[in-house]
Design an enzyme around this catalytic site. Structure first.
Site, short mmCIF file in Angstrom:
data_model
loop_
_atom_site.label_atom_id
_atom_site.label_comp_id
_atom_site.label_asym_id
_atom_site.label_seq_id
_atom_site.Cartn_x
_atom_site.Cartn_y
_atom_site.Cartn_z
N ASP A 67 36.96 12.43 7.66
CA ASP A 67 36.49 13.28 8.74
C ASP A 67 35.04 13.72 8.56
O ASP A 67 34.44 13.49 7.50
CB ASP A 67 37.40 14.51 8.89
CG ASP A 67 37.69 15.21 7.56
OD1 ASP A 67 37.06 14.87 6.56
OD2 ASP A 67 38.55 16.10 7.54
N ASN A 135 46.62 25.99 6.78
CA ASN A 135 47.52 25.95 7.95
C ASN A 135 48.27 24.61 8.04
O ASN A 135 48.86 24.30 9.07
CB ASN A 135 46.74 26.20 9.25
CG ASN A 135 45.65 25.16 9.49
OD1 ASN A 135 45.49 24.22 8.71
ND2 ASN A 135 44.91 25.31 10.56
N HIS A 137 46.93 21.59 7.83
CA HIS A 137 46.21 20.45 8.41
C HIS A 137 45.88 19.42 7.34
O HIS A 137 45.74 19.74 6.16
CB HIS A 137 44.96 20.89 9.20
CG HIS A 137 43.76 21.28 8.40
ND1 HIS A 137 43.00 22.39 8.71
CD2 HIS A 137 43.13 20.71 7.35
CE1 HIS A 137 41.98 22.48 7.88
NE2 HIS A 137 42.04 21.47 7.03
N GLU A 142 44.38 19.54 13.18
CA GLU A 142 44.85 20.92 13.23
C GLU A 142 46.26 20.99 13.83
O GLU A 142 46.71 20.04 14.48
CB GLU A 142 43.88 21.75 14.09
CG GLU A 142 42.47 21.87 13.51
CD GLU A 142 42.38 22.89 12.37
OE1 GLU A 142 43.34 23.04 11.60
OE2 GLU A 142 41.32 23.53 12.27
C1 GLP Z 1 38.79 20.65 5.08
C2 GLP Z 1 38.95 19.14 5.12
C3 GLP Z 1 40.29 18.70 4.60
C4 GLP Z 1 40.60 19.39 3.28
C5 GLP Z 1 40.61 20.88 3.48
C6 GLP Z 1 40.94 21.65 2.22
O1 GLP Z 1 39.30 21.28 6.19
N1 GLP Z 1 38.77 18.62 6.43
O2 GLP Z 1 40.30 17.29 4.44
O3 GLP Z 1 41.85 18.96 2.81
O4 GLP Z 1 39.30 21.26 3.91
O5 GLP Z 1 39.81 21.88 1.44
P1 GLP Z 1 39.84 22.44 -0.04
O6 GLP Z 1 40.23 21.30 -0.90
O7 GLP Z 1 38.42 22.88 -0.30
O8 GLP Z 1 40.82 23.55 -0.07
#
Ligand code: GLP
Length: 240
Positions: A67, A135, A137, A142
């Protein structure tokens, strides 16, 4: 769905790194689906260390990222393109032509989505790495995103904006929209590895593993995939 719970985060990442290093050594032309976020940094650190000490080569490895924020270009320090370069690509011998990223600054966003779908169709992902949002995702899918979705544009929820604002100067700077591989695109990957650490992820992990399959918890669809491994530390597994 296999669930591995590790005593320490170090053990978790050592084990995960071994899986990746063996996979790349066994199949130097492997296609890897990569993720961003703080959860995956310790894995990338280990892959870089292994590259430096054991010369595991990434020259013929192909990568796809999940993404990107819409509106951030490759030079922006919070763009996922910058993240990948900074935490992995510039430290290993990957061929830049084999790196596939979504462009958050593209002129035609629909065309960008269709092109990525075509690329993914022609280059099936062998192992897709995932973190998880608080949440539930995965990538930027989302709650409410259709399980049939391919690469798409999403409006980020308040919870995600708040959670990701820790990487920006303030919440206003966090882009409100993103482009992401869809849930169907993720389900089409041959193997999926989801990593979660820390107590902040415990509820999402409980919802995924013990709850029903529902678009309200996007990661819950992974329960219908035949090759998923969930890597957890004790804190992320604490509500199971
Ligand atoms: C973002 C990314 C996700 C990732 C999430 C969690 O929203 N788009 O791919 O899994 O963050 O991030 P973190 O690993 O910093 O908790």
């Amino acid at each position: 769905m296999k669930i591995f719970v590790f005593e320490t985060v170090d053990k978790l990442y050592d084990d995960l790194a071994s899986l990746y290093i063996n996979a790349v050594r066994n199949n130097p032309k492997i296609t890897l689906g990569l993720a961003t976020g703080s959860t995956v940094i310790p894995l990338y650190e280990r892959l870089i260390n292994d590259y430096k000490s054991n010369q595991t080569s990434y020259k013929t490895v192909k990568t796809f990222n999940l993404d990107e924020y819409i509106g951030l270009n490759y030079e922006h320090q919070q763009s996922y393109a910058y993240f990948m370069d900074n935490y992995l690509f510039k430290h290993i011998d990957i061929n830049r032509n084999n790196i596939n990223l979504l462009n958050g600054k593209c002129r035609d966003i629909n065309e960008e989505c269709l092109n990525y779908d075509k690329l993914l169709e022609n280059n099936p992902i062998d192992i897709q790495l995932l973190g998880i949002g608080t949440n539930g995702h995965i990538a930027f899918n989302e709650p409410g995103t259709s399980f049939d979705s391919k690469t798409l544009v999403v409006k980020l929820t308040e919870e995600t904006l708040k959670s990701n604002s820790r990487f920006f100067n303030n919440i206003e700077e966090v882009p409100k929209t993103a482009i992401t591989m869809g849930l169907k695109s993720i389900m089409d990957c041959k193997k999926v590895i989801l990593v979660a650490t820390g107590v902040k992820k415990a509820q999402a992990i409980k919802d995924v593993i013990s709850g029903e399959i529902s678009v309200d918890i996007p990661a819950s669809i992974l329960k219908t995939h035949e090759d998923v491994i969930i890597y957890l530390d004790k804190a992320a597994a604490s509500l199971l």
